[in-house]
Design a protein around this motif. Structure first.
Motif, PDB file in Angstrom:
ATOM      1  N   ARG A   5      70.431 -21.009  -0.223  1.00  0.00           N
ATOM      2  CA  ARG A   5      70.404 -22.424  -0.602  1.00  0.00           C
ATOM      3  C   ARG A   5      69.407 -23.227   0.227  1.00  0.00           C
ATOM      4  O   ARG A   5      69.016 -24.321  -0.155  1.00  0.00           O
ATOM      5  CB  ARG A   5      71.804 -23.024  -0.458  1.00  0.00           C
ATOM      6  CG  ARG A   5      72.818 -22.456  -1.426  1.00  0.00           C
ATOM      7  CD  ARG A   5      74.200 -23.044  -1.239  1.00  0.00           C
ATOM      8  NE  ARG A   5      74.761 -22.797   0.087  1.00  0.00           N
ATOM      9  CZ  ARG A   5      75.360 -21.667   0.456  1.00  0.00           C
ATOM     10  NH1 ARG A   5      75.483 -20.687  -0.388  1.00  0.00           N
ATOM     11  NH2 ARG A   5      75.837 -21.532   1.668  1.00  0.00           N
ATOM     12  N   SER A   6      69.037 -22.673   1.381  1.00  0.00           N
ATOM     13  CA  SER A   6      68.196 -23.421   2.313  1.00  0.00           C
ATOM     14  C   SER A   6      67.173 -22.482   2.937  1.00  0.00           C
ATOM     15  O   SER A   6      67.543 -21.455   3.503  1.00  0.00           O
ATOM     16  CB  SER A   6      69.094 -24.045   3.394  1.00  0.00           C
ATOM     17  OG  SER A   6      68.354 -24.861   4.254  1.00  0.00           O
ATOM     18  N   ALA A  33      61.449 -26.919  -3.908  1.00  0.00           N
ATOM     19  CA  ALA A  33      62.138 -28.042  -4.559  1.00  0.00           C
ATOM     20  C   ALA A  33      62.468 -27.718  -6.015  1.00  0.00           C
ATOM     21  O   ALA A  33      63.566 -28.020  -6.494  1.00  0.00           O
ATOM     22  CB  ALA A  33      61.278 -29.293  -4.475  1.00  0.00           C
ATOM     23  N   GLN A  38      66.830 -26.291  -0.423  1.00  0.00           N
ATOM     24  CA  GLN A  38      66.520 -27.235   0.646  1.00  0.00           C
ATOM     25  C   GLN A  38      65.485 -26.620   1.584  1.00  0.00           C
ATOM     26  O   GLN A  38      65.544 -25.439   1.892  1.00  0.00           O
ATOM     27  CB  GLN A  38      67.798 -27.537   1.426  1.00  0.00           C
ATOM     28  CG  GLN A  38      67.606 -28.463   2.608  1.00  0.00           C
ATOM     29  CD  GLN A  38      68.934 -28.807   3.246  1.00  0.00           C
ATOM     30  OE1 GLN A  38      69.484 -29.855   2.992  1.00  0.00           O
ATOM     31  NE2 GLN A  38      69.449 -27.896   4.063  1.00  0.00           N
ATOM     32  N   GLY A  61      62.693 -32.602  -3.862  1.00  0.00           N
ATOM     33  CA  GLY A  61      63.520 -31.739  -3.026  1.00  0.00           C
ATOM     34  C   GLY A  61      64.101 -32.429  -1.816  1.00  0.00           C
ATOM     35  O   GLY A  61      63.691 -33.530  -1.442  1.00  0.00           O
ATOM     36  N   LYS A  62      65.054 -31.746  -1.191  1.00  0.00           N
ATOM     37  CA  LYS A  62      65.655 -32.199   0.056  1.00  0.00           C
ATOM     38  C   LYS A  62      64.955 -31.491   1.208  1.00  0.00           C
ATOM     39  O   LYS A  62      64.760 -30.272   1.177  1.00  0.00           O
ATOM     40  CB  LYS A  62      67.149 -31.884   0.089  1.00  0.00           C
ATOM     41  CG  LYS A  62      67.939 -32.659  -0.933  1.00  0.00           C
ATOM     42  CD  LYS A  62      69.410 -32.329  -0.835  1.00  0.00           C
ATOM     43  CE  LYS A  62      70.195 -33.119  -1.881  1.00  0.00           C
ATOM     44  NZ  LYS A  62      71.629 -32.770  -1.858  1.00  0.00           N
ATOM     45  N   VAL A  64      64.813 -31.158   5.489  1.00  0.00           N
ATOM     46  CA  VAL A  64      65.435 -31.384   6.792  1.00  0.00           C
ATOM     47  C   VAL A  64      64.413 -31.032   7.869  1.00  0.00           C
ATOM     48  O   VAL A  64      63.943 -29.896   7.944  1.00  0.00           O
ATOM     49  CB  VAL A  64      66.698 -30.521   6.966  1.00  0.00           C
ATOM     50  CG1 VAL A  64      67.293 -30.703   8.363  1.00  0.00           C
ATOM     51  CG2 VAL A  64      67.719 -30.854   5.893  1.00  0.00           C
ATOM     52  N   THR A  82      64.510 -36.348   4.114  1.00  0.00           N
ATOM     53  CA  THR A  82      65.911 -36.509   3.746  1.00  0.00           C
ATOM     54  C   THR A  82      66.760 -36.629   5.006  1.00  0.00           C
ATOM     55  O   THR A  82      67.652 -37.468   5.089  1.00  0.00           O
ATOM     56  CB  THR A  82      66.386 -35.300   2.909  1.00  0.00           C
ATOM     57  OG1 THR A  82      65.448 -35.057   1.855  1.00  0.00           O
ATOM     58  CG2 THR A  82      67.762 -35.546   2.319  1.00  0.00           C
TER      59      THR A  82
END
Length: 194
Positions: A5-6, A33, A38, A61-62, A64, A82
């Motif tokens: 997921r990331s 994205a 993420q 997209g997110k 970090v 984000t």
């Protein structure tokens, strides 16, 4: 890839690099994205770091970012993310990037990129995680590194199976198939030096 997921992306912060590296960073950010994943990265706004983040954000997209205080003091942090986490040290940054990511993608970069990547490879070798590590060999950028790994194996400092700690792809489009591949195998940690 259902468990992914990331994605953590390690890459250079240098801006005076060939456009082919910038193009790869932009494509990777956009693809992350587009797949609803993420992006986790070092929090910078310069070089490939800024390009991959901007591309992911631009595609909805997110993103970090995790940046140490001493680097933030140089005013290179990306302020449009984000999430932006300012941490006390490089060690904290690397641990937080690890904790927030399901796989590691390595674009061209310098010593910092290698530092972060080698730590994840070492942790994988020691069976501290089983997360995929994928080098994107843009126009052969990582070939000298791959020759070094082969040399270390030939000289007995690494075991042949340590070459399987990471995968290498030629384009960012191949990243997603690589991270969906079976988990890497490093052999038992207890016999890694014999």
């Amino acid at each position: 890839m259902s468990d992914i997921r990331s994605l953590c992306v390690y890459c250079g912060s240098a801006s005076r690099v060939d456009d082919r590296y910038k193009t790869a960073a932009a494509r990777l950010g956009a693809l992350i994205a587009a797949r609803g994943l993420q992006l986790v990265y070092g929090g910078g706004r310069v070089g490939l770091m800024g390009i991959v983040a901007d591309a992911a954000l631009g595609a909805g997209g997110k993103v970090v970012g995790i940046i140490p205080e001493h680097i933030q003091a140089l005013e290179v942090e990306h302020t449009g993310l984000t999430e932006l986490h300012v941490v006390d040290s490089m060690h904290t940054r690397k641990r937080m990037m690890f904790d927030r990511s399901d796989a590691f993608i390595v674009l061209p970069g310098g010593l910092g990129t290698l530092d972060e990547t080698f730590e994840m490879m070492t942790w994988l070798q020691l069976k501290l995680h089983t997360k995929p590590i994928v080098f994107v060999d843009v126009d052969g950028y990582w070939r000298p590194f791959l020759r070094l790994v082969d040399h270390m194996i030939a000289q007995g400092f690494c075991r042949p199976e340590h070459r399987d700690l990471f995968q290498v792809v030629e384009t960012v489009d191949e990243v997603f198939g690589a991270i969906a591949a079976p988990e890497p195998v490093a052999g038992p940690a207890s016999d890694k030096w014999v």
